[in-house]
Design a protein around this motif. Structure first.
Motif, PDB file in Angstrom:
ATOM      1  N   GLY A  97      -6.093   2.879  -6.651  1.00 46.00           N
ATOM      2  CA  GLY A  97      -5.813   4.220  -6.157  1.00 46.00           C
ATOM      3  C   GLY A  97      -4.772   4.970  -6.956  1.00 46.00           C
ATOM      4  N   TYR A 117      -1.648   3.726  -4.152  1.00 48.20           N
ATOM      5  CA  TYR A 117      -2.454   4.871  -4.526  1.00 48.20           C
ATOM      6  C   TYR A 117      -1.546   6.071  -4.781  1.00 48.20           C
ATOM      7  CZ  TYR A 117      -1.768   5.899   0.456  1.00 48.20           C
ATOM      8  OH  TYR A 117      -1.211   6.111   1.685  1.00 48.20           O
ATOM      9  N   ASN A 128      -4.408  -1.568  -9.422  1.00 43.79           N
ATOM     10  CA  ASN A 128      -4.127  -0.710  -8.255  1.00 43.79           C
ATOM     11  C   ASN A 128      -5.113   0.460  -8.356  1.00 43.79           C
ATOM     12  OD1 ASN A 128      -1.471  -1.511  -6.647  1.00 43.79           O
ATOM     13  ND2 ASN A 128      -1.049  -1.892  -8.823  1.00 43.79           N
ATOM     14  N   GLU A 166       2.058   5.199  -1.457  1.00 44.47           N
ATOM     15  CA  GLU A 166       2.416   5.763  -2.754  1.00 44.47           C
ATOM     16  C   GLU A 166       3.705   5.125  -3.282  1.00 44.47           C
ATOM     17  OE1 GLU A 166       2.673   9.974  -2.397  1.00 44.47           O
ATOM     18  OE2 GLU A 166       0.507  10.241  -2.131  1.00 44.47           O
ATOM     19  N   SER A 211       0.839  -1.193   0.000  1.00 43.24           N
ATOM     20  CA  SER A 211       0.000   0.000   0.000  1.00 43.24           C
ATOM     21  C   SER A 211       0.876   1.245   0.000  1.00 43.24           C
ATOM     22  CB  SER A 211      -0.922  -0.010   1.224  1.00 43.24           C
ATOM     23  OG  SER A 211      -0.153  -0.068   2.423  1.00 43.24           O
TER      24      SER A 211
END
Length: 1022
Positions: free
Chosen positions: A616, A595, A614, A574, A572
């Motif tokens: 996000g 994300y 993905n 960035e 998870s």
């Protein structure tokens, strides 16, 4: 009637008797003194002729005259007269003196291992008693004289490792006393006389490594050499079928006809020779089944590899109780391995890989003999590996991949401290690894992938283990904390197993890792965060696990990372922007929970599959198949105002930039026309016959012959005698100024200090504030690249010379010359020099096509030979760059070896360095060609491929593969490369004296190994 003695005759008889008695009573010294004085004078004359070298400093006459020349180590005497002269290995460079045979009783002359020049020394003809003549390992040229039979008493004629050429004269066949004839490693380009078959007393004949001989058949009368014990004719252009009468050579003990173009079947009579102990027939075109009647019970070596032999392996081979090596690989043998072979008491090397063998391996292998190499890969074998392969603790190599073997690995491997290489991948093996095998002290490679093996990873591994490939098995458990002790590991592939638990931080202690793959397991937890010690890592794959947390930013700090796959996890957060600094291909982060905006560097079609699934993630580029990050309406006005401000700022910057460009253009114009700088400084490194003004006046477009990334090159005539130089003018682009300044200084620094015939000579440098010029000796035939690759060749070069294609002898000599230059740089320069940009366009050719290494702008001096240095950026040309340099920027001499290996592949195939296929460069293409079991001959340049050069080209092709091994330690040094090339082109100047050249061409290097160690798909020895 009886005649009476008269007083006169009686007196004469008494006088004769007294005279004879007087002579007998005189000391021997009185009879031989004059001869000794004469011989001493000749020897002192010889010492003077050789300029009184230090090694003859003891050649002095004692004042007391109590010791004579017969006590000197180089001299042997019989009855106080010189009969033997030994001046071998004395670095003599002068011709054989004409007065050498003033030593009238010489029977032995040994002048081997020197640098004697000129033609065959006919002065030795005057040595009428000569029985032994050794002129081997020198620089003699020209033909062996047609009147060589002027030495009728000769028993030993050793002319090996010289440059004798032409025909081998029939007169040799008239030396009826000859017992030993050594002619190996010369430049004979004529015929072999059948008269050699008349040498009825001949015991040893060696004509190996005469690759330029006209293709010839083994003369039928050679089989009349009834006393011949050794017949060596390796790699000497021998063709045709073997005579059935070979079985009549009843004294024959050693036969080497390897690396030729023989055809037909092996005559059955050959195996009826009861004294035969060695047979080398590998790398020919022999076909049919091997003889089954075996009477040569003294055989210790039988090598029939690399032929077209078929049928089953004879059960009768089990009767060869003295056999130490059996090599039958790369043939078409079928059926089962005879059980009798497993009971051979002296078998050390057993190599039968790449055949069509089936059935179960005899279980007694290893129990009755001290096996060192057991290589049975690429067959259709079933059942278990024999339990006792390491029964005697001597096994070093176990290669059995690509079979249908099942069961557990032999338990004897657990106590096998000698073990170095295990390759058993692609089988049906099961069970645990014998516990002691993990820590075998000499183990370097363990390839066990694609089996059904089970168990857990150990806390400790062998300190020498560099490759552990175990993917596609059933290993389980955690990655142990003790993994930090696996310091030598460079490749760790444990993908598609059942490993679980967290990735221990201790794994990051493995600073030598190049490849780390733990994909398709059940790993959980976070990715290690402190990974800066993985500075050598090029490939990282943790895909298809259950990893959570964020992607570490420090991944972007790994300089060599080119492969990154973290897909199908639960990551998870960035994507770190630092990843954009890497040149990743492939790159896969799909099927995670990431994300935010993807880094700008990945917003292109090349990475469109890298971020799938993905939800996000977003992008600011429409080219990427992701949602747009600026699609929300509430951000529109804010973005618009920011955009307006940016446009205004950008406009102001453009105006300022335009003014600056105008200023610099005007200044550049005035500089170019002498308005700002008319002062030039000349630094000479050679004696010059020109001035700086002469060079400057000739830098015109009509003299331009090339240009590249660092400047233009001009051909400049400097005087009326026709002398020409090459001038490199460095670009004056301000944006490149610092980089080119470094290249300029590097080239000047290195070339000004190097003196070697195969390195381009820097004559001077001329510099001003605005320009820099390097003046070199001119190479009339330009670069090797232009000759190998026609599409790169300018038309004016074609018109200026007669050749349009370099033939193989020319290419081989160019390879030798370039290798000599690089070997000098790596091994003789202090400190050593790494070129960093070795390529065919940087090998220049003079009017005689002599190779010269050029373009040292990227060269780097090493503090210590072999020491790694870190470069701030990768330099070089695509197709030539060594993997570890492109990926890690770590620098040592082995990157030049890799690049030179690519050049060897260019020379043999005619292809360009980047000319592999749609996915690979030349080195990868060549390796795949061999891995697919395609004939090397099919890869060679068809424009120059001739039967007489085929074996030689194949050998150089293989050398190119060895030089381009992926791991630097697997590559030879340039000194070793040069020695191997010299085997093809001229005698090896070895100082170790040997009677025969017995080892295969490439086994003289310490890098005797398999062609492909990277994935174990090819196990043939080069």
């Amino acid at each position: 009637m009886t005649k009476q003695n008269t007083p006169t005759s009686s007196l004469q008889t008494h006088l004769h008797f007294l005279l004879l008695l007087l002579l007998l009573l005189l000391p021997p010294h009185a009879n031989s003194q004059s001869l000794q004085d004469q011989e001493q004078a000749v020897l002192l004359k010889l010492k003077s002729y050789l300029n009184s070298p230090p090694f003859l400093s003891h050649w002095i006459l004692s004042k007391s005259n109590t010791s004579s020349h017969c006590s000197w180590p180089e001299i042997s005497c019989t009855n106080n007269s010189v009969t033997k002269l030994f001046l071998d290995n004395k670095n003599i460079t002068l011709p054989v003196p004409s007065f050498i045979c003033d030593l009238k009783n010489l029977t032995v002359i040994d002048l081997s291992y020197n640098y004697l020049p000129g033609a065959f020394p006919k002065a030795v003809y005057k040595c009428s008693k000569l029985e032994y003549l050794d002129l081997s390992q020198n620089y003699f040229v020209g033909p062996i004289p047609d009147d060589i039979d002027s030495l009728p008493r000769l028993q030993q004629l050793i002319l090996a490792a010289n440059n004798f050429s032409g025909d081998i004269p029939p007169a040799i066949g008239r030396l009826q006393e000859l017992e030993n004839l050594q002619l190996y490693m010369n430049q004979f380009n004529g015929s072999v006389p059948p008269e050699i078959g008349n040498l009825s007393n001949l015991k040893d004949l060696n004509m190996s490594f005469n690759i330029k001989l006209v293709p010839w058949n083994l003369p039928s009368n050679f089989t009349k050499l009834k006393k011949l014990k050794t017949l060596w004719i390796r790699q000497s252009n021998l063709i045709g079928e073997l005579h059935g009468t070979l079985g009549e050579m009843e004294a024959l003990e050693q036969l080497d006809l390897a690396i030729n173009s023989l055809s037909g079947e092996i005559p059955s009579g050959l195996f009826s020779l009861k004294n035969l102990s060695i047979i080398y027939l590998f790398m020919n075109g022999l076909s049919g089944e091997v003889p089954r009647v075996i009477e040569s019970l003294n055989l210790s070596i039988l090598d029939l590899s690399n032929n077209n032999l078929t049928g089953t392996i004879p059960e009768e081979y089990g009767n060869l109780t003295k056999l130490t090596k059996l090599a039958l690989f790369f043939n078409g043998f079928s059926g089962e391995v005879p059980k009798s072979i497993a009971r051979l008491p002296n078998l050390v090397h057993f190599k039968i890989f790449n055949n069509n063998l089936s059935g179960i391996l005899p279980p007694e292998f290893g129990r009755h003999s001290k096996l060192e190499a057991f290589e049975v890969c690429v067959n259709r074998l079933t059942g278990k590996l024999p339990d006792n392969l390491c029964y005697w603790g001597k096994l070093e190599t176990l290669i059995a991949y690509e079979n249908h073997l099942s069961g557990e690995l032999p338990s004897s491997l657990g106590n096998c401290s000698s073990l170095k290489t295990v390759k058993v991948h692609d089988n049906l093996l099961s069970g645990n690894i014998p516990s002691g095998m993990w820590t075998a002290p000499n183990l370097t490679s363990m390839l066990i992938s694609n089996n059904s093996l089970t168990g857990e990873l150990p806390e400790k591994l062998s300190s020498n283990l560099s490759r552990l490939e175990m993917r596609d098995n059933r290993f389980s458990g955690n990655i142990p904390i003790g993994v930090s002790s696996w310091r030598g590991l460079m490749v760790f592939d444990g993908g598609n197993n059942r490993f679980s638990g967290a990735i221990p931080q201790e794994l990051t202690a493995l600073s030598s890792l190049l490849t780390l793959s733990l994909d398709q397991n059940q790993l959980t937890g976070f990715l290690p965060s402190d990974i800066v010690s993985w500075e050598s890592l090029t490939s990282l794959n943790f895909s298809q696990n259950q990893l959570t947390g964020t992607i570490p930013e420090k991944l972007g700090l790994l300089p060599g990372l080119t492969v990154l796959d973290l897909s199908a996890n639960q990551l998870s957060g960035e994507i770190p922007v630092q990843l954009g600094h890497l040149k990743l291909n492939p790159f896969n982060l799909s099927s995670n929970h990431l994300y935010g905006k993807i880094p700008t560097e990945f917003e292109n079609a090349a990475y469109e599959g890298s971020f799938l699934d993905n939800r996000g993630l977003c992008t600011t580029s429409s080219s990427a198949k992701l949602p747009m990050c600026n699609s929300e309406s509430q951000k529109s006005s804010k973005l618009m105002s920011k955009s307006l401000a940016l446009i205004l700022s950008f406009g102001i910057l453009l105006c300022l930039l335009a003014i600056s460009i105008s200023f610099f253009m005007v200044r550049s114009y005035w500089k170019r026309n002498g308005g700002l700088d008319s002062k030039w400084k000349l630094n000479s490194f050679q004696r010059l016959n020109f001035t700086a003004s002469k060079i400057l006046s000739e830098l015109t477009e009509s003299n331009l012959i090339g240009s590249g990334g660092s400047g233009k090159v001009y051909r400049v005539p400097v005087n009326r005698n026709g002398d020409v130089v090459a001038v490199k003018k460095i670009w004056k682009n301000e944006n490149l100024e610092k980089k080119l300044e470094k290249e300029f200084l590097a080239e000047v620094n290195i070339l000004s200090s190097i003196r070697h015939a195969n390195i381009v000579k820097l004559m001077c440098c001329i510099s001003s504030e605005s320009s820099k010029l390097l003046v070199y000796e001119y190479s009339e035939n330009r670069s090797l690249d232009l000759w190998l690759h026609r599409r790169n060749r300018p038309s004016n070069l074609l018109r200026s010379v007669h050749h349009v294609t370099l033939d193989w002898p020319q290419r081989l000599q160019i390879a030798v010359g370039a290798a000599q230059g690089l070997s000098y740089m790596h091994h003789d320069c202090v400190p050593p020099v790494v070129h960093r940009d070795v390529k065919s366009s940087n090998i220049l050719l003079d009017s005689d096509f002599k190779a010269k290494i050029a373009d040292f702008g990227l060269a780097k001096m090493l503090v210590k030979q072999g020491e790694l240095a870190i470069m701030s950026s990768v330099a070089g040309s695509f197709g030539y760059i060594a993997p570890e340099y492109a990926q890690t920027m770590r620098l040592n001499e082995k990157i030049d070896v890799y690049s030179f290996g690519v050049i060897l592949l260019e020379l043999t195939t005619g292809r360009e360095a980047n000319d592999g296929d749609e996915h690979t460069a030349l080195a990868e293409w060549a390796r795949c060609h061999v891995q697919e079991n395609k004939a090397i001959a099919d890869a060679l340049d068809k424009d120059i491929k001739e039967p007489c050069h085929l074996d030689e080209m194949c050998s150089v092709f293989k050398l190119g593969l060895i030089c381009t091994e992926r791991l630097p330690d697997d590559r030879p040094s340039m000194k070793e490369v040069l020695q191997i090339l010299l085997l093809c082109s001229r005698p090896v100047l070895s100082r170790e004296k040997t009677e025969h050249v017995a080892s295969p061409l490439l086994q003289n290097s310490k890098h005797e190994r398999t062609l492909e160690d990277d994935d174990g798909s090819l196990a043939t020895n080069v």
